[in-house]
Write a protein that holds these residues in place. Structure first.
Motif, PDB file in Angstrom:
ATOM      1  N   ARG A  87       4.798   7.772  12.851  1.00 44.05           N
ATOM      2  CA  ARG A  87       5.183   6.628  13.684  1.00 44.05           C
ATOM      3  C   ARG A  87       4.261   5.443  13.412  1.00 44.05           C
ATOM      4  N   LEU A  88       4.804   4.260  13.593  1.00 42.70           N
ATOM      5  CA  LEU A  88       4.070   3.008  13.396  1.00 42.70           C
ATOM      6  C   LEU A  88       4.003   2.264  14.714  1.00 42.70           C
ATOM      7  N   HIS A  89       2.805   1.890  15.119  1.00 43.52           N
ATOM      8  CA  HIS A  89       2.625   1.134  16.350  1.00 43.52           C
ATOM      9  C   HIS A  89       2.663  -0.355  16.008  1.00 43.52           C
ATOM     10  N   HIS A  90       3.737  -1.001  16.440  1.00 46.09           N
ATOM     11  CA  HIS A  90       3.931  -2.413  16.089  1.00 46.09           C
ATOM     12  C   HIS A  90       4.505  -3.157  17.274  1.00 46.09           C
ATOM     13  N   LYS A  91       3.876  -4.256  17.618  1.00 48.63           N
ATOM     14  CA  LYS A  91       4.274  -5.081  18.752  1.00 48.63           C
ATOM     15  C   LYS A  91       4.355  -4.266  20.040  1.00 48.63           C
ATOM     16  N   GLY A  92       3.367  -3.367  20.193  1.00 44.22           N
ATOM     17  CA  GLY A  92       3.226  -2.622  21.431  1.00 44.22           C
ATOM     18  C   GLY A  92       4.111  -1.403  21.576  1.00 44.22           C
ATOM     19  N   ALA A  93       4.923  -1.090  20.576  1.00 44.70           N
ATOM     20  CA  ALA A  93       5.839   0.054  20.686  1.00 44.70           C
ATOM     21  C   ALA A  93       5.752   0.904  19.422  1.00 44.70           C
ATOM     22  N   LEU A  94       6.210   2.155  19.533  1.00 44.73           N
ATOM     23  CA  LEU A  94       6.259   3.033  18.375  1.00 44.73           C
ATOM     24  C   LEU A  94       7.560   2.837  17.619  1.00 44.73           C
ATOM     25  N   ARG A  95       7.463   2.742  16.307  1.00 47.40           N
ATOM     26  CA  ARG A  95       8.634   2.529  15.456  1.00 47.40           C
ATOM     27  C   ARG A  95       8.607   3.525  14.305  1.00 47.40           C
ATOM     28  N   ARG A  96       9.772   3.700  13.694  1.00 45.62           N
ATOM     29  CA  ARG A  96       9.880   4.616  12.559  1.00 45.62           C
ATOM     30  C   ARG A  96       9.730   3.904  11.222  1.00 45.62           C
ATOM     31  N   THR A  97       9.976   2.621  11.197  1.00 52.00           N
ATOM     32  CA  THR A  97       9.932   1.868   9.944  1.00 52.00           C
ATOM     33  C   THR A  97       9.031   0.649  10.104  1.00 52.00           C
ATOM     34  N   PRO A  98       8.401   0.212   9.024  1.00 54.43           N
ATOM     35  CA  PRO A  98       7.542  -0.972   9.096  1.00 54.43           C
ATOM     36  C   PRO A  98       8.369  -2.244   9.121  1.00 54.43           C
ATOM     37  N   PRO A  99       7.784  -3.363   9.514  1.00 53.90           N
ATOM     38  CA  PRO A  99       8.520  -4.629   9.452  1.00 53.90           C
ATOM     39  C   PRO A  99       8.939  -4.918   8.016  1.00 53.90           C
ATOM     40  N   PHE A 100      10.115  -5.498   7.859  1.00 56.37           N
ATOM     41  CA  PHE A 100      10.666  -5.747   6.526  1.00 56.37           C
ATOM     42  C   PHE A 100       9.713  -6.566   5.666  1.00 56.37           C
ATOM     43  N   ALA A 101       9.058  -7.540   6.272  1.00 52.60           N
ATOM     44  CA  ALA A 101       8.161  -8.407   5.496  1.00 52.60           C
ATOM     45  C   ALA A 101       7.022  -7.616   4.872  1.00 52.60           C
ATOM     46  N   MET A 102       6.569  -6.582   5.561  1.00 54.96           N
ATOM     47  CA  MET A 102       5.470  -5.757   5.024  1.00 54.96           C
ATOM     48  C   MET A 102       5.898  -5.035   3.756  1.00 54.96           C
ATOM     49  N   LEU A 103       7.189  -4.657   3.675  1.00 53.54           N
ATOM     50  CA  LEU A 103       7.674  -3.925   2.507  1.00 53.54           C
ATOM     51  C   LEU A 103       7.527  -4.730   1.221  1.00 53.54           C
ATOM     52  N   LYS A 104       7.548  -6.050   1.343  1.00 50.26           N
ATOM     53  CA  LYS A 104       7.372  -6.894   0.156  1.00 50.26           C
ATOM     54  C   LYS A 104       6.030  -6.638  -0.519  1.00 50.26           C
ATOM     55  N   LEU A 105       5.033  -6.325   0.292  1.00 52.13           N
ATOM     56  CA  LEU A 105       3.695  -6.123  -0.244  1.00 52.13           C
ATOM     57  C   LEU A 105       3.492  -4.714  -0.784  1.00 52.13           C
ATOM     58  N   LEU A 106       4.437  -3.817  -0.508  1.00 53.01           N
ATOM     59  CA  LEU A 106       4.321  -2.439  -0.965  1.00 53.01           C
ATOM     60  C   LEU A 106       5.034  -2.198  -2.285  1.00 53.01           C
ATOM     61  N   ARG A 107       5.824  -3.156  -2.750  1.00 47.31           N
ATOM     62  CA  ARG A 107       6.549  -2.989  -4.003  1.00 47.31           C
ATOM     63  C   ARG A 107       5.593  -2.931  -5.181  1.00 47.31           C
ATOM     64  N   ARG A 108       5.860  -2.009  -6.094  1.00 48.93           N
ATOM     65  CA  ARG A 108       5.000  -1.870  -7.274  1.00 48.93           C
ATOM     66  C   ARG A 108       5.080  -3.086  -8.178  1.00 48.93           C
ATOM     67  N   THR A 109       6.161  -3.845  -8.028  1.00 50.87           N
ATOM     68  CA  THR A 109       6.341  -5.024  -8.883  1.00 50.87           C
ATOM     69  C   THR A 109       5.700  -6.268  -8.291  1.00 50.87           C
ATOM     70  N   SER A 110       5.096  -6.147  -7.114  1.00 51.61           N
ATOM     71  CA  SER A 110       4.480  -7.329  -6.505  1.00 51.61           C
ATOM     72  C   SER A 110       3.293  -7.791  -7.338  1.00 51.61           C
ATOM     73  N   ARG A 111       2.951  -9.050  -7.187  1.00 54.93           N
ATOM     74  CA  ARG A 111       1.895  -9.657  -7.988  1.00 54.93           C
ATOM     75  C   ARG A 111       0.554  -8.980  -7.765  1.00 54.93           C
ATOM     76  N   GLN A 112      -0.267  -8.973  -8.822  1.00 52.30           N
ATOM     77  CA  GLN A 112      -1.622  -8.446  -8.702  1.00 52.30           C
ATOM     78  C   GLN A 112      -2.448  -9.403  -7.848  1.00 52.30           C
ATOM     79  N   ALA A 113      -3.067  -8.890  -6.820  1.00 56.18           N
ATOM     80  CA  ALA A 113      -3.847  -9.726  -5.910  1.00 56.18           C
ATOM     81  C   ALA A 113      -5.151 -10.160  -6.571  1.00 56.18           C
ATOM     82  N   PRO A 114      -5.640 -11.341  -6.231  1.00 59.00           N
ATOM     83  CA  PRO A 114      -6.888 -11.834  -6.811  1.00 59.00           C
ATOM     84  C   PRO A 114      -8.111 -11.225  -6.129  1.00 59.00           C
ATOM     85  N   VAL A 115      -9.211 -11.229  -6.834  1.00 57.59           N
ATOM     86  CA  VAL A 115     -10.465 -10.705  -6.295  1.00 57.59           C
ATOM     87  C   VAL A 115     -11.129 -11.710  -5.361  1.00 57.59           C
ATOM     88  N   ASP A 116     -11.004 -12.991  -5.684  1.00 56.87           N
ATOM     89  CA  ASP A 116     -11.810 -14.008  -5.001  1.00 56.87           C
ATOM     90  C   ASP A 116     -11.129 -14.648  -3.794  1.00 56.87           C
TER      91      ASP A 116
END
Length: 387
Positions: A87-116
């Motif tokens: 379960r994911l605790h989001h906006k004060g409630a338990l949910r089964r799935t993360p917010p859609f916007a978060m999924l963008k950051l989980l894609r393997r094709t997303s850009r490599q983040a900078p160090v600095d």
């Protein structure tokens, strides 16, 4: 081959001892505690807890090293039905799935983040503030810091990807980490390693290379080197055993703030007596916060996911872990900027806050192999994979 002294009998120290002994070196390990294991100890008694939630990541180099030597032992897989109870605790409630916007950051094709750049700034540009905040808080399961968004974007992204990879990389040794430590100690013993427990070292020996495989704080005191510091996390630990009840969650990840609780008996029934479940939580706390603040957040997650847990409690333990969450890299720094392994004059560091790549215990493993490589001046380097 010279005689090598290893100070510290935890995961890093035993890795160094086994590796050096396999080359033919004579090795002595000194451990201040009455048992080996360091941070990887598992408590004795009916409730087998580690010092905070522990897992072995199968994508790391230490996985293949342990497997090749038959040191992994039996693992405790997560049953599919239990995994579905994350379960994911989001906006004060338990949910089964993360917010859609978060999924963008989980894609393997997303850009490599900078160090600095800090993670929150970079991730907000990629997925918006809501997705960035949720992803930052979720990453705490692999870095245990009270403000993951303030850390190096590259540092957080690596841990986020490893923690959310499918199939999951996290695996659990049956019986707790002590089972792995026991097998490592047995191999060291069979290789002729001399292991001295209840042996605190206050001065460096002079009979060959020394590998200091302790916490960075202990190394700083032993070596009298004030430069041995690095940013670190601080967490509140809560271990609770409750009577079994159907419907309890497997784990809860807090997306509103950093924090994670997990029912470890879901995959390993040996950790608690029959009819009971063992839940462990690790809640990052800021420098101005107390243990009570972290425990209160953990209890809130339990209130949401474990109905009536307070009336079902059969055992409970609280603790605070200071600087025991591994290295934490701020923007503009990477593992290469941490305290160097080679300290000169035949002294080498190994541990989870020194200059070696990897996630969590992988840093200890990689630094231990590097320390042995340098100490023995091995021309053909050991199996060390630099990120």
């Amino acid at each position: 081959m010279p005689h090598i002294t290893v100070i510290g009998g935890g995961f890093a120290g035993l890795t160094a001892a086994v590796t050096a002994a396999e080359t033919g070196a004579k090795v002595t390990v000194y451990e201040a505690h009455h048992t080996l294991g360091g941070r990887a100890r598992t408590s004795e008694g009916p409730y087998k807890t580690n010092e905070g939630p522990h897992a072995l990541y199968s994508g790391g180099p230490h996985w293949s090293w342990l497997k090749q030597r038959n040191l992994l032992g039996p693992l405790a897989p997560i049953p599919p039905l239990e995994a579905a109870r994350l379960r994911l605790h989001h906006k004060g409630a338990l949910r089964r799935t993360p917010p859609f916007a978060m999924l963008k950051l989980l894609r393997r094709t997303s850009r490599q983040a900078p160090v600095d750049v800090d993670f929150m700034t970079w991730a907000t540009e990629q997925a918006g503030e809501e997705g960035a905040s949720a992803a930052a808080h979720y990453s705490a399961v692999a870095l245990f810091h009270h403000d993951p968004g303030s850390l190096s974007a590259a540092f957080v992204q690596e841990r986020l990807r490893r923690a959310t990879k499918l199939p999951p990389e996290a695996h659990y040794p049956r019986g707790g980490w002590a089972s792995v430590i026991d097998r490592m100690a047995a191999r060291a013993w069979n290789l002729g390693v001399r292991m001295e427990t209840l042996s605190r070292v206050d001065a460096l020996p002079q009979d060959g290379p020394v590998i200091v495989a302790t916490s960075l704080d202990s190394a700083r005191r032993l070596l009298r080197d004030d430069s041995l510091t690095w940013t670190r996390g601080r967490t509140a630990l809560l271990d609770v055993a409750v009577r079994t009840r159907r419907g309890d969650a497997f784990a809860v990840s807090d997306l509103d703030a950093p924090g994670w609780i997990e029912r470890f008996t879901a995959q390993d029934r040996t950790l608690a007596p029959a009819g009971e479940q063992l839940v462990q939580g690790q809640i990052p706390i800021a420098p101005h916060e107390s243990r009570a603040d972290g425990i209160a957040r953990a209890e809130h997650l339990l209130d949401l996911a474990f109905d009536g847990w307070r009336e079902r409690v059969t055992w409970r333990r609280e603790a605070t872990a200071n600087g025991r969450t591994g290295a934490v890299d701020l923007p503009g720094t990477s593992w290469r900027d941490r305290p160097a392994i080679d300290r000169g004059d035949g002294v080498y560091l190994a541990g989870d806050q020194v200059a070696a790549p990897g996630v969590l215990s992988e840093v200890s493993f990689n630094s231990a192999l590097e320390a042995v490589t340098l100490a023995l001046r091995i021309r053909e380097r050991l199996d060390l994979k630099h990120a």
